[in-house]
Design a protein around this motif. Structure first.
Motif, PDB file in Angstrom:
ATOM      1  N   SER A   1    -143.863 -28.794  -3.746  1.00 20.10           N
ATOM      2  CA  SER A   1    -145.379 -28.690  -4.271  1.00 20.10           C
ATOM      3  C   SER A   1    -145.734 -27.196  -4.085  1.00 20.10           C
ATOM      4  N   ARG A   2    -146.992 -26.630  -4.541  1.00 21.60           N
ATOM      5  CA  ARG A   2    -147.539 -25.314  -4.485  1.00 21.60           C
ATOM      6  C   ARG A   2    -147.671 -25.220  -2.810  1.00 21.60           C
TER       7      ARG A   2
ATOM      8  N   TRP B   1    -127.805 -25.944  -2.282  1.00 27.62           N
ATOM      9  CA  TRP B   1    -129.119 -25.218  -2.603  1.00 27.62           C
ATOM     10  C   TRP B   1    -128.811 -23.502  -2.755  1.00 27.62           C
ATOM     11  N   ASP B   2    -129.563 -23.068  -3.707  1.00 29.72           N
ATOM     12  CA  ASP B   2    -129.314 -21.833  -4.016  1.00 29.72           C
ATOM     13  C   ASP B   2    -130.325 -20.949  -3.707  1.00 29.72           C
ATOM     14  N   ALA B   3    -130.401 -20.118  -3.047  1.00 28.00           N
ATOM     15  CA  ALA B   3    -131.533 -18.972  -2.269  1.00 28.00           C
ATOM     16  C   ALA B   3    -132.159 -18.240  -3.506  1.00 28.00           C
ATOM     17  N   ASP B   4    -131.246 -18.136  -4.624  1.00 28.28           N
ATOM     18  CA  ASP B   4    -131.933 -17.390  -5.943  1.00 28.28           C
ATOM     19  C   ASP B   4    -132.755 -18.279  -6.904  1.00 28.28           C
ATOM     20  N   ASN B   5    -132.733 -19.475  -6.600  1.00 28.05           N
ATOM     21  CA  ASN B   5    -132.756 -20.645  -7.652  1.00 28.05           C
ATOM     22  C   ASN B   5    -134.089 -21.244  -7.068  1.00 28.05           C
ATOM     23  N   LEU B   6    -135.208 -21.306  -7.534  1.00 33.93           N
ATOM     24  CA  LEU B   6    -136.530 -22.157  -7.150  1.00 33.93           C
ATOM     25  C   LEU B   6    -136.525 -23.495  -8.050  1.00 33.93           C
ATOM     26  N   VAL B   7    -136.229 -24.631  -7.339  1.00 26.91           N
ATOM     27  CA  VAL B   7    -135.962 -25.909  -8.258  1.00 26.91           C
ATOM     28  C   VAL B   7    -137.334 -26.652  -8.379  1.00 26.91           C
ATOM     29  N   GLU B   8    -137.527 -27.572  -8.874  1.00 26.85           N
ATOM     30  CA  GLU B   8    -138.628 -28.440  -8.922  1.00 26.85           C
ATOM     31  C   GLU B   8    -138.816 -29.324  -7.934  1.00 26.85           C
ATOM     32  N   ALA B   9    -137.675 -29.891  -7.385  1.00 29.65           N
ATOM     33  CA  ALA B   9    -137.411 -31.104  -6.480  1.00 29.65           C
ATOM     34  C   ALA B   9    -136.272 -30.764  -5.761  1.00 29.65           C
ATOM     35  N   ALA B  10    -136.366 -31.387  -4.442  1.00 29.40           N
ATOM     36  CA  ALA B  10    -135.303 -31.508  -3.376  1.00 29.40           C
ATOM     37  C   ALA B  10    -134.963 -32.916  -3.365  1.00 29.40           C
TER      38      ALA B  10
ATOM     39  N   GLU C   1    -151.902 -39.825   2.817  1.00 27.97           N
ATOM     40  CA  GLU C   1    -152.961 -40.469   1.948  1.00 27.97           C
ATOM     41  C   GLU C   1    -152.856 -39.940   0.387  1.00 27.97           C
ATOM     42  N   ARG C   2    -152.502 -38.827   0.152  1.00 28.59           N
ATOM     43  CA  ARG C   2    -152.445 -38.006  -1.113  1.00 28.59           C
ATOM     44  C   ARG C   2    -151.083 -38.049  -1.855  1.00 28.59           C
ATOM     45  N   GLU C   3    -150.066 -37.972  -1.084  1.00 32.22           N
ATOM     46  CA  GLU C   3    -148.741 -37.832  -1.660  1.00 32.22           C
ATOM     47  C   GLU C   3    -147.898 -38.968  -1.476  1.00 32.22           C
ATOM     48  N   ASP C   4    -147.111 -39.014  -2.420  1.00 32.53           N
ATOM     49  CA  ASP C   4    -145.994 -40.228  -2.569  1.00 32.53           C
ATOM     50  C   ASP C   4    -144.782 -39.757  -2.026  1.00 32.53           C
ATOM     51  N   LEU C   5    -143.736 -40.399  -1.389  1.00 31.21           N
ATOM     52  CA  LEU C   5    -142.676 -40.008  -0.874  1.00 31.21           C
ATOM     53  C   LEU C   5    -141.690 -41.566  -1.499  1.00 31.21           C
TER      54      LEU C   5
END
Length: 355
Positions: free
Chosen positions: A210-211, A291-300, A339-343
């Motif tokens: 997330s942001r 994981w790649d330090a140069d690549n920002l992905v949407e999810a881990a 209360e606001r986020e799902d896992l």
């Protein structure tokens, strides 16, 4: 805490259950030579399969001849999406039924894969009956094929998925599961399995980046994302170590993790799929980081695998309670809001064998 309480895990009542079974038949020259071309082969075999499936009351069956990997998830509506390497099935077992052939023009399949999606209610308690019907189907199918002595690889996948933070959102009702291994569950219901069954149990969690997570750890216009990934990895490993969980993976390279038993499976990653292998009988720690330090992905993606000692007749309750405690500790350390986020936590049980 009493022993009986430790052997149970209390899961939200709205948890979703899925089961699907795949039967993989190697496509040989001898098999293909029985037909004028690939198209005729796949069309003819799929018609035999679909007609026979109806006779065995198997209502959601698919034939894959383009070598794509099936991925199955619960959804209130039925969808099927294809990517370059995967076929994603979204469906509700209570009322979705379908038959489809997935093929590609002039493509020689390495294997013909039949996918059986469980249907009806009480998927978990009826899993042995579903497996038995698939076995009966295959025992009747094999003599109908033009080539004898073809080998069939059976894989039975079962998922139990739920939001780890359901109670924080007001969903207080839970059900106490005494989770048991597939083999003894099936034996108790007269579903026979061969002796050489490979089994694997694990939990997966996908964490959207997330942001809020990124802003707290990365400077504006960052091109090095290692502080974010290292923070997640360190806290995940710390939380797992506190609960003596030692078979772990963190995948944050944009690929879909696929978990297999490394003792029995050949592990080849592809453009979309990251193969990760674990030996549940090994005593040493097993940690996989991708994981790649140069690549920002949407999810881990995080995986925790059960060891052989977690899979005895007493059930997986203690393992799952430790997993939940570790994940809640991890979530608190990285600042998730229950209360606001799902896992979404998925408990997977998987067996495979040669028929």
């Amino acid at each position: 805490m009493s022993l009986s309480h430790q052997q149970k895990v209390y899961i939200p009542k709205e948890a979703r259950t899925n089961q699907y079974i795949t039967a993989e038949i190697k496509v040989t020259d001898e098999l293909l030579n029985q037909y004028p071309d690939y198209h005729s082969c796949y069309q003819t075999l799929s018609r035999i399969i679909f007609n026979l499936a109806e006779q065995h009351d198997l209502r959601n069956v698919h034939v894959i001849t383009n070598d794509k990997l099936p991925v199955v998830r619960y959804h209130t509506e039925a969808y099927c999406f294809q990517t370059a390497e995967q076929i994603l099935f979204f469906y509700n077992p209570a009322y979705h039924e379908a038959q489809n052939l997935f093929t590609a023009d002039n493509y020689r399949a390495r294997k013909l894969r039949i996918v059986f999606l469980a249907t009806g209610d009480e998927i978990r308690s009826n899993s042995a009956n579903f497996h038995t019907r698939v076995q009966e189907f295959l025992n009747e199918l094999m003599p109908k094929l033009p080539i004898k002595d073809l080998k069939v690889k059976i894989r039975d996948h079962q998922h139990l998925s739920y939001d780890l933070f359901a109670k924080s959102k007001g969903n207080k009702e839970t059900y106490g599961y005494k989770l048991r291994a597939i083999a003894p569950r099936y034996k108790a219901r007269k579903c026979e399995l061969p002796e050489n069954v490979s089994s694997l149990t694990y939990v997966t969690v996908s964490l959207p980046l997330s942001r809020k997570l990124k802003q707290g750890l990365l400077p504006e216009s960052a091109t090095d994302f290692s502080p974010l990934y290292q923070h997640l990895e360190d806290n995940f490993l710390k939380a797992a170590a506190n609960k003596q969980l030692t078979r772990l993976a963190m995948i944050a390279n944009g690929l879909t993790p696929l978990v297999r038993n490394s003792k029995f499976e050949k592990l080849d990653s592809k453009a979309e799929v990251q193969m990760i292998g674990f030996d549940p009988n090994a005593t040493e720690q097993q940690v996989i980081r991708r994981w790649d330090a140069d690549n920002l992905v949407e999810a881990a993606h995080f995986t925790i695998v059960a060891g052989a000692k977690d899979c005895d007749d007493a059930g997986y309750g203690r393992f799952m309670n430790n997993v939940e405690a570790a994940l809640k500790s991890f979530a608190a350390e990285i600042g998730l809001d229950p209360e606001r986020e799902d896992l979404v936590t998925r408990f997977h049980q998987h067996i495979s064998y040669q028929l």
